[in-house]
Design a protein around this motif. Sequence first.
Motif, PDB file in Angstrom:
ATOM      1  N   GLU A 273      38.270  59.476   5.198  1.00  0.00           N
ATOM      2  CA  GLU A 273      36.846  59.661   5.492  1.00  0.00           C
ATOM      3  C   GLU A 273      36.010  59.638   4.210  1.00  0.00           C
ATOM      4  O   GLU A 273      34.883  59.134   4.205  1.00  0.00           O
ATOM      5  N   GLN A 274      36.546  60.178   3.128  1.00  0.00           N
ATOM      6  CA  GLN A 274      35.832  60.143   1.859  1.00  0.00           C
ATOM      7  C   GLN A 274      35.604  58.704   1.398  1.00  0.00           C
ATOM      8  O   GLN A 274      34.527  58.350   0.925  1.00  0.00           O
ATOM      9  N   VAL A 275      36.609  57.865   1.543  1.00  0.00           N
ATOM     10  CA  VAL A 275      36.461  56.464   1.148  1.00  0.00           C
ATOM     11  C   VAL A 275      35.466  55.753   2.057  1.00  0.00           C
ATOM     12  O   VAL A 275      34.611  54.998   1.590  1.00  0.00           O
ATOM     13  N   LEU A 276      35.562  55.978   3.353  1.00  0.00           N
ATOM     14  CA  LEU A 276      34.628  55.349   4.278  1.00  0.00           C
ATOM     15  C   LEU A 276      33.193  55.731   3.950  1.00  0.00           C
ATOM     16  O   LEU A 276      32.270  54.919   4.101  1.00  0.00           O
ATOM     17  N   ARG A 277      33.002  56.940   3.495  1.00  0.00           N
ATOM     18  CA  ARG A 277      31.653  57.418   3.199  1.00  0.00           C
ATOM     19  C   ARG A 277      31.166  56.996   1.818  1.00  0.00           C
ATOM     20  O   ARG A 277      30.028  56.597   1.650  1.00  0.00           O
ATOM     21  N   PHE A 278      32.071  57.024   0.806  1.00  0.00           N
ATOM     22  CA  PHE A 278      31.601  56.871  -0.568  1.00  0.00           C
ATOM     23  C   PHE A 278      32.127  55.637  -1.297  1.00  0.00           C
ATOM     24  O   PHE A 278      31.685  55.344  -2.401  1.00  0.00           O
ATOM     25  N   GLU A 279      33.080  54.921  -0.712  1.00  0.00           N
ATOM     26  CA  GLU A 279      33.602  53.725  -1.378  1.00  0.00           C
ATOM     27  C   GLU A 279      34.131  52.764  -0.321  1.00  0.00           C
ATOM     28  O   GLU A 279      35.291  52.360  -0.340  1.00  0.00           O
ATOM     29  N   ALA A 312      27.847  49.934   1.742  1.00  0.00           N
ATOM     30  CA  ALA A 312      28.009  50.774   0.552  1.00  0.00           C
ATOM     31  C   ALA A 312      26.690  51.407   0.139  1.00  0.00           C
ATOM     32  O   ALA A 312      26.609  52.623  -0.090  1.00  0.00           O
ATOM     33  N   ALA A 313      25.652  50.606   0.024  1.00  0.00           N
ATOM     34  CA  ALA A 313      24.353  51.144  -0.396  1.00  0.00           C
ATOM     35  C   ALA A 313      23.781  52.090   0.647  1.00  0.00           C
ATOM     36  O   ALA A 313      23.187  53.120   0.306  1.00  0.00           O
ATOM     37  N   ALA A 314      23.939  51.754   1.932  1.00  0.00           N
ATOM     38  CA  ALA A 314      23.436  52.634   2.986  1.00  0.00           C
ATOM     39  C   ALA A 314      24.144  53.982   2.951  1.00  0.00           C
ATOM     40  O   ALA A 314      23.531  55.031   3.163  1.00  0.00           O
ATOM     41  N   GLY A 315      25.449  53.960   2.666  1.00  0.00           N
ATOM     42  CA  GLY A 315      26.179  55.207   2.570  1.00  0.00           C
ATOM     43  C   GLY A 315      25.734  56.060   1.396  1.00  0.00           C
ATOM     44  O   GLY A 315      25.820  57.286   1.438  1.00  0.00           O
ATOM     45  N   ALA A 316      25.255  55.395   0.333  1.00  0.00           N
ATOM     46  CA  ALA A 316      24.793  56.116  -0.859  1.00  0.00           C
ATOM     47  C   ALA A 316      23.297  56.392  -0.836  1.00  0.00           C
ATOM     48  O   ALA A 316      22.758  56.929  -1.802  1.00  0.00           O
ATOM     49  N   ASP A 317      22.621  56.044   0.251  1.00  0.00           N
ATOM     50  CA  ASP A 317      21.183  56.254   0.361  1.00  0.00           C
ATOM     51  C   ASP A 317      20.870  57.745   0.213  1.00  0.00           C
ATOM     52  O   ASP A 317      21.332  58.566   1.014  1.00  0.00           O
ATOM     53  N   PRO A 318      20.080  58.122  -0.802  1.00  0.00           N
ATOM     54  CA  PRO A 318      19.785  59.549  -0.981  1.00  0.00           C
ATOM     55  C   PRO A 318      19.004  60.153   0.174  1.00  0.00           C
ATOM     56  O   PRO A 318      18.968  61.378   0.326  1.00  0.00           O
ATOM     57  N   LYS A 319      18.380  59.310   1.004  1.00  0.00           N
ATOM     58  CA  LYS A 319      17.660  59.807   2.179  1.00  0.00           C
ATOM     59  C   LYS A 319      18.545  59.790   3.423  1.00  0.00           C
ATOM     60  O   LYS A 319      18.125  60.217   4.484  1.00  0.00           O
ATOM     61  N   GLY A 320      19.749  59.272   3.292  1.00  0.00           N
ATOM     62  CA  GLY A 320      20.644  59.185   4.428  1.00  0.00           C
ATOM     63  C   GLY A 320      21.364  60.486   4.687  1.00  0.00           C
ATOM     64  O   GLY A 320      21.306  61.424   3.888  1.00  0.00           O
ATOM     65  N   PRO A 321      22.078  60.576   5.809  1.00  0.00           N
ATOM     66  CA  PRO A 321      22.792  61.818   6.146  1.00  0.00           C
ATOM     67  C   PRO A 321      23.978  62.047   5.219  1.00  0.00           C
ATOM     68  O   PRO A 321      24.694  61.127   4.856  1.00  0.00           O
TER      69      PRO A 321
END
Length: 401
Positions: A273-279, A312-321
């Motif tokens: 899950e960490q990889v799916l979210r952050f890499e 990748a960018a959507a997952g790192a979006d500072p406004k995202g969940p």
Amino acid sequence: MTADVSPVRTPYPLYGEEFMRDPYAVYERMRAECGPLAPIEVAPGVTGWLVLDYRAALDLLHDTRSWTKDSRVWQETVPEDHPVLGMLRWRPNLLFSDGETHARYRKVITDSVARIEPHRLRAMTQEIADLLIDTFIDEGRVELVGQYCRPIPLYVINRLFGLEDDRAPNLIQALAGLMEGTGPEATAQFERYMGELLMAKMAQRGDDITSWYLDHPHELTPEEVLHHLVLTVGAGQEPTTNLISNALSRLLADDSYRASWTDGIHTPREAVEQVLRFETPIANYAFHFPLRDINFHGVDLPAHTLVMVSMAAAGADPKGPGAAETRGGSRAHLSWSAGPHACPAQQPATLISTTAIEHLVSRLPDLRAEVPRSQLEWRPGAFHRSLVALPARFTPPGGLT
């Protein structure tokens, strides 16, 4: 938010040393300079737009009235022999279809995937993991990407599709070339291999996904079955390889995290899950084309312009969940895409990945990295986040290396 983007802004290349070394820094620069969408060059001479924001990505992925997945009009603007068409050329499968055609194709896939029994898949993955580990366990060292992470999903998929283990390695080079855009020969090699499988299964059915595709009540044509085989093997192999290797690279870089695994405090599922979210293993894809001239989040887009979602960018979006990186935190990400084209094989892919990691760590509890994570090399390519190699050491059964 309205993006302050000029149509003549120089596109950001999704290739080259800078992007390969730190794509997330490039995404953040795009976001700061352009807002939700940025102009990109997917490969030399092939331009489009990249969706960077989580909310904008969801807006696109759920809007079937404004967008199409059919790339045929767009691909007329690209040279016939351009390597990028390996990933973006139209094919008669669910990835490139809309509406009723997409629903028909997707039903074939989901019905067939549902027939894969989880306990059978887990046992198969464990058996293949043991076979692979046994090939290097006496050495005390291993290059995990080439010797473990890449072969495991390939062998599993081959078995599910009715292929013998000794034929599986022949697909590795073709699949890697397809992802990296090395040329039409990679696509031709891949499709030729799958064509041979189709011919064999048309002659004699088995208890496998290929036969299930052929016999499904929606009655796919042989050409449609072929292209769904191509899609299923390609989509299952490369992302799962990257999911396993990226998770292991993070695990091996953190001694305390690795110890928490062996002590049972954390689980392989959490690492996945960490990889799916952050890499995310597939960084930029989910291609779409506007059906007509539209304004999307402040950007005027002509009809049939290539627009890709950056998972990748959507997952790192500072406004995202769940923007902050924390273990066991939010599972909100777009690695499986969303909307009608969300990945139909999330559960099998997750099961293969977690089982592969769990089994490796169980058999080699002192597995440790040979190279700091900051020095690992990443494969080139706009679409994926994939390690070249992941060298590691461990104590073999005979003692210290």
